[in-house]
Motif scaffolding. Structure first.
Motif, PDB file in Angstrom:
ATOM      1  N   ASP A   6      -5.136 -23.388   6.601  1.00  0.00           N
ATOM      2  CA  ASP A   6      -6.170 -23.285   7.631  1.00  0.00           C
ATOM      3  C   ASP A   6      -7.415 -24.097   7.268  1.00  0.00           C
ATOM      4  N   TYR A   7      -7.840 -24.000   5.998  1.00  0.00           N
ATOM      5  CA  TYR A   7      -8.994 -24.785   5.581  1.00  0.00           C
ATOM      6  C   TYR A   7      -8.674 -26.276   5.596  1.00  0.00           C
ATOM      7  N   GLY A   8      -7.432 -26.609   5.256  1.00  0.00           N
ATOM      8  CA  GLY A   8      -7.017 -28.005   5.331  1.00  0.00           C
ATOM      9  C   GLY A   8      -7.067 -28.510   6.762  1.00  0.00           C
ATOM     10  N   SER A  13       0.802 -14.596  -2.062  1.00  0.00           N
ATOM     11  CA  SER A  13       1.293 -15.971  -1.952  1.00  0.00           C
ATOM     12  C   SER A  13       1.140 -16.489  -0.530  1.00  0.00           C
ATOM     13  N   TYR A  14       1.474 -15.629   0.438  1.00  0.00           N
ATOM     14  CA  TYR A  14       1.320 -15.997   1.850  1.00  0.00           C
ATOM     15  C   TYR A  14      -0.131 -16.340   2.148  1.00  0.00           C
ATOM     16  N   ALA A  15      -1.049 -15.512   1.634  1.00  0.00           N
ATOM     17  CA  ALA A  15      -2.471 -15.734   1.912  1.00  0.00           C
ATOM     18  C   ALA A  15      -2.954 -17.039   1.307  1.00  0.00           C
ATOM     19  N   ILE A  16      -2.461 -17.374   0.112  1.00  0.00           N
ATOM     20  CA  ILE A  16      -2.856 -18.635  -0.521  1.00  0.00           C
ATOM     21  C   ILE A  16      -2.416 -19.813   0.339  1.00  0.00           C
ATOM     22  N   ASN A  46      -7.860 -14.249   4.455  1.00  0.00           N
ATOM     23  CA  ASN A  46      -6.887 -14.665   3.463  1.00  0.00           C
ATOM     24  C   ASN A  46      -7.387 -14.485   2.033  1.00  0.00           C
ATOM     25  N   GLY A  47      -8.716 -14.631   1.842  1.00  0.00           N
ATOM     26  CA  GLY A  47      -9.270 -14.381   0.513  1.00  0.00           C
ATOM     27  C   GLY A  47      -9.055 -12.937   0.092  1.00  0.00           C
ATOM     28  N   LEU A  48      -9.323 -12.005   1.006  1.00  0.00           N
ATOM     29  CA  LEU A  48      -9.103 -10.591   0.709  1.00  0.00           C
ATOM     30  C   LEU A  48      -7.619 -10.297   0.506  1.00  0.00           C
ATOM     31  N   ARG A  49      -6.783 -10.965   1.268  1.00  0.00           N
ATOM     32  CA  ARG A  49      -5.337 -10.754   1.136  1.00  0.00           C
ATOM     33  C   ARG A  49      -4.870 -11.117  -0.269  1.00  0.00           C
ATOM     34  N   VAL A  57     -12.015  -3.029   7.259  1.00  0.00           N
ATOM     35  CA  VAL A  57     -10.745  -3.019   7.983  1.00  0.00           C
ATOM     36  C   VAL A  57      -9.753  -3.972   7.320  1.00  0.00           C
ATOM     37  N   ALA A  58     -10.231  -5.160   6.948  1.00  0.00           N
ATOM     38  CA  ALA A  58      -9.356  -6.145   6.307  1.00  0.00           C
ATOM     39  C   ALA A  58      -8.824  -5.620   4.977  1.00  0.00           C
ATOM     40  N   ILE A  59      -9.668  -4.949   4.200  1.00  0.00           N
ATOM     41  CA  ILE A  59      -9.220  -4.370   2.929  1.00  0.00           C
ATOM     42  C   ILE A  59      -8.103  -3.362   3.181  1.00  0.00           C
ATOM     43  N   GLY A  60      -8.312  -2.480   4.159  1.00  0.00           N
ATOM     44  CA  GLY A  60      -7.297  -1.480   4.467  1.00  0.00           C
ATOM     45  C   GLY A  60      -5.986  -2.103   4.906  1.00  0.00           C
TER      46      GLY A  60
END
Length: 389
Positions: A139-141, A130-133, A268-271, A327-330
């Motif tokens: 950020d994109y906005g 939810s945080y990542a969404i 954030n997409g990976l999150r 790294v992001a996945i981990g």
């Protein structure tokens, strides 16, 4: 839904990371000054770590979250009208009081009380999704406002501040506190630990002793494991992901807008996708440390490979993206598990806010030195500074 939207407040203090190059140009800052902002901006965490945890155990998490959102919005509007580095430092100090005191421990306390022991992994890692969404849309906005709509950085910041204020008002008006677990359900959760049976019978009737309760918290071994785990995850996130923005621009030659676009999406997409799997694994094994240890070694290997990767060339660029991706996945597999360790250790609910408060304090300590240190390294050694970092 409303609790999740309060995460927008964290966007304000993160603009100097997500939009590193643009922020640097708008406010005419050196790398060292940006690093110092990161350090000064965590001073509130020292007080927030103790006071925020105490407030989360003492007062309504709903009211604290709503207030934090409103204050963060007001600070953003002030920042948009700032014209000096001194004012930026003051703003970042104030901003962390709103986030660390009013939005850290209270927010996670609010989430914890929604579900039972068997649901904690799913709750906390879904909160990461939810945080990542919220962050990716925010950020994109923001990127759309300054790029597609050609608004100034300051005008976009005012829009973000106003949005935070609206969110705080909506949380206060529409969030239904009766959705939280009933008091008797929480008492049953506490009674699992027979050592705390006497405290459980009197919960809600005893007066809180600030110093005595914190002494109990500081004696908990799980607290220090929690601090160490949180600090390690946060360190790798900044070293590996935050400094990817200037790395893509200065080393690989991408534009600042493209670098922000790629990193916002990847991080954030990976999150969104990865975080729930860490929670599912935790709930399956009933132990957060099993997942933490399994992820740690591959991340160490990736970090070492990034440090020795040659500069320049298509091959290096491809390898860099692959390593940062791994790294992001981990990181996102285990970020939510910072908040399930207290459940594994059967920490009484009445102390949970304070445990997390001290955990945030420990994370803040790492922020204070690393922002300045990394900025200084980059200004002194140029691109070779990325290797050192």
């Amino acid at each position: 839904f409303f609790a999740t939207l309060s995460n927008t407040a964290w966007l304000i203090g993160g603009l100097n990371q997500a939009f590193y190059v643009q922020f640097q140009e708008v406010f005419h800052l050196t790398n060292t000054q940006i690093g110092m902002l990161d350090s000064f901006g965590n001073i509130g965490g020292f007080i927030g770590g103790f006071v925020g945890g105490f407030l989360a155990d003492k007062f309504s998490p709903k009211k604290l979250t709503a207030l934090g959102s409103v204050l963060a919005g007001l600070v953003a509007i002030w920042e948009a009208n700032s014209h000096s580095y001194t004012f930026l430092v003051i703003i970042y100090i104030i901003l962390t009081f709103t986030t660390n005191v009013l939005l850290s421990a209270p927010y996670f306390k609010l989430l914890k009380l929604i579900g039972t022991n068997k649901e904690q992994g799913k709750i906390m890692t879904f909160s990461e999704t939810s945080y990542a969404i919220v962050i990716i849309l925010g950020d994109y906005g923001f990127l759309a406002l300054i790029s597609a709509w050609n608004l100034s950085f300051q005008t976009a910041l005012i829009c973000l501040g106003l949005f935070c204020i609206i969110i705080g008002v909506c949380i206060q008006l529409f969030y239904k506190e009766e959705g939280i677990l009933k008091e008797e359900t929480r008492l049953k959760e506490l009674k699992r630990d027979k050592k705390n049976l006497n405290e459980t019978k009197n919960i809600g009737h005893q007066k809180t002793n600030f110093i005595a309760d914190y002494i109990k918290v500081l004696k908990m071994p799980i607290l220090w494991l929690n601090v160490f785990a949180s600090m390690s995850i946060s360190l790798l996130m900044q070293f590996g992901l935050t400094y990817s923005n200037p790395y893509l621009v200065n080393v690989l030659g991408f534009s600042a807008g493209f670098a922000s676009f790629i990193l916002i999406g990847m991080k954030n997409g990976l999150r969104i996708i990865i975080s729930p799997f860490g929670g599912i694994a935790r709930d399956k094994f009933g132990d957060s440390t099993v997942v933490l240890k399994a992820v740690a070694v591959p991340m160490i290997i990736c970090a070492v490979l990034i440090a020795v990767l040659p500069f320049g060339g298509t091959f290096s660029a491809v390898c860099y993206f692959i390593l940062i991706f791994l790294v992001a996945i981990g990181i996102y597999l285990v970020t939510g598990l910072q908040y399930t360790l207290v459940e594994d250790a059967k920490v009484p609910v009445k102390y949970v806010g304070r445990v997390w408060g001290v955990m945030f304090l420990g994370e803040t300590l790492s922020h204070v030195f690393r922002g300045y240190l990394c900025g200084r390294i980059l200004d002194t050694f140029g691109n070779n500074g990325f290797r050192i970092i």
